[in-house]
Design a protein around this motif. Structure first.
Motif, PDB file in Angstrom:
ATOM      1  N   SER A  64      39.429  38.249 -10.066  1.00 19.90           N
ATOM      2  CA  SER A  64      39.346  37.737 -11.441  1.00 19.90           C
ATOM      3  C   SER A  64      38.035  36.992 -11.644  1.00 19.90           C
ATOM      4  O   SER A  64      37.374  36.585 -10.696  1.00 19.90           O
ATOM      5  CB  SER A  64      40.527  36.815 -11.731  1.00 19.90           C
ATOM      6  OG  SER A  64      40.498  35.699 -10.866  1.00 19.90           O
ATOM      7  N   HIS A  65      37.694  36.818 -12.885  1.00 18.61           N
ATOM      8  CA  HIS A  65      36.491  36.080 -13.246  1.00 18.61           C
ATOM      9  C   HIS A  65      36.888  34.678 -13.698  1.00 18.61           C
ATOM     10  O   HIS A  65      37.912  34.496 -14.343  1.00 18.61           O
ATOM     11  CB  HIS A  65      35.734  36.791 -14.369  1.00 18.61           C
ATOM     12  CG  HIS A  65      35.259  38.147 -13.977  1.00 18.61           C
ATOM     13  ND1 HIS A  65      34.203  38.346 -13.118  1.00 18.61           N
ATOM     14  CD2 HIS A  65      35.717  39.382 -14.295  1.00 18.61           C
ATOM     15  CE1 HIS A  65      34.027  39.638 -12.934  1.00 18.61           C
ATOM     16  NE2 HIS A  65      34.937  40.295 -13.638  1.00 18.61           N
ATOM     17  N   PRO A  66      36.069  33.674 -13.367  1.00 17.81           N
ATOM     18  CA  PRO A  66      36.412  32.317 -13.799  1.00 17.81           C
ATOM     19  C   PRO A  66      36.388  32.189 -15.318  1.00 17.81           C
ATOM     20  O   PRO A  66      35.655  32.903 -16.005  1.00 17.81           O
ATOM     21  CB  PRO A  66      35.321  31.445 -13.170  1.00 17.81           C
ATOM     22  CG  PRO A  66      34.270  32.361 -12.691  1.00 17.81           C
ATOM     23  CD  PRO A  66      34.836  33.747 -12.624  1.00 17.81           C
ATOM     24  N   LEU A  67      37.203  31.288 -15.806  1.00 21.04           N
ATOM     25  CA  LEU A  67      37.180  30.999 -17.235  1.00 21.04           C
ATOM     26  C   LEU A  67      35.875  30.277 -17.565  1.00 21.04           C
ATOM     27  O   LEU A  67      35.315  29.582 -16.719  1.00 21.04           O
ATOM     28  CB  LEU A  67      38.377  30.116 -17.607  1.00 21.04           C
ATOM     29  CG  LEU A  67      39.751  30.742 -17.379  1.00 21.04           C
ATOM     30  CD1 LEU A  67      40.843  29.713 -17.612  1.00 21.04           C
ATOM     31  CD2 LEU A  67      39.937  31.949 -18.279  1.00 21.04           C
ATOM     32  N   PRO A  68      35.390  30.420 -18.787  1.00 23.89           N
ATOM     33  CA  PRO A  68      34.151  29.730 -19.140  1.00 23.89           C
ATOM     34  C   PRO A  68      34.383  28.226 -19.230  1.00 23.89           C
ATOM     35  O   PRO A  68      35.431  27.767 -19.664  1.00 23.89           O
ATOM     36  CB  PRO A  68      33.791  30.319 -20.514  1.00 23.89           C
ATOM     37  CG  PRO A  68      35.087  30.827 -21.061  1.00 23.89           C
ATOM     38  CD  PRO A  68      35.919  31.224 -19.876  1.00 23.89           C
ATOM     39  N   GLY A  69      33.424  27.468 -18.778  1.00 24.73           N
ATOM     40  CA  GLY A  69      33.504  26.012 -18.878  1.00 24.73           C
ATOM     41  C   GLY A  69      34.461  25.405 -17.868  1.00 24.73           C
ATOM     42  O   GLY A  69      34.990  26.087 -16.986  1.00 24.73           O
ATOM     43  N   TYR A  70      34.654  24.125 -17.987  1.00 27.38           N
ATOM     44  CA  TYR A  70      35.540  23.380 -17.102  1.00 27.38           C
ATOM     45  C   TYR A  70      36.805  22.979 -17.844  1.00 27.38           C
ATOM     46  O   TYR A  70      36.796  22.846 -19.063  1.00 27.38           O
ATOM     47  CB  TYR A  70      34.833  22.110 -16.592  1.00 27.38           C
ATOM     48  CG  TYR A  70      33.664  22.391 -15.693  1.00 27.38           C
ATOM     49  CD1 TYR A  70      33.857  22.742 -14.364  1.00 27.38           C
ATOM     50  CD2 TYR A  70      32.367  22.314 -16.170  1.00 27.38           C
ATOM     51  CE1 TYR A  70      32.786  23.007 -13.523  1.00 27.38           C
ATOM     52  CE2 TYR A  70      31.285  22.575 -15.338  1.00 27.38           C
ATOM     53  CZ  TYR A  70      31.502  22.919 -14.020  1.00 27.38           C
ATOM     54  OH  TYR A  70      30.448  23.174 -13.197  1.00 27.38           O
TER      55      TYR A  70
END
Length: 93
Positions: A64-70
């Motif tokens: 999976s790809h990380p979600l944008p931002g924190y």
């Protein structure tokens, strides 16, 4: 890692184990993964640390790809509070 005295490495492992147990108990996850990296990888000051994160069936963590931002502080506090409550109520050994 290369200069970490064995007794400190054992102590870190003991804490990682306690955190993994707490995550399974509080988050209802199917298991945990741990990671420890050395040298290159975005550290400004190289130091020994271990990541412990919950795993769920079919979570596709490595695909999976990380979600944008924190995550916001409010989003993180929910999980921190759950772990804190677990450790506050756990018997001391």
């Amino acid at each position: 890692m290369y200069d970490l005295p064995p007794e400190y490495g054992h102590a870190v492992h003991d804490v990682v184990r306690e955190v993994a147990i707490a995550m399974r108990a509080t988050y209802g996850c199917d298991g945990v993964s741990t990671r420890q990296h050395n040298e290159p990888g975005g550290q400004d000051v190289w130091h020994y640390h271990v990541h412990v994160f919950p795993r769920y069936d079919a979570d596709n963590l490595y695909g999976s790809h990380p979600l944008p931002g924190y995550a916001t502080s409010e989003q993180r506090w929910i999980y921190a509070d759950q772990l804190r409550n677990y450790f506050d109520s756990a018997p001391r050994t």
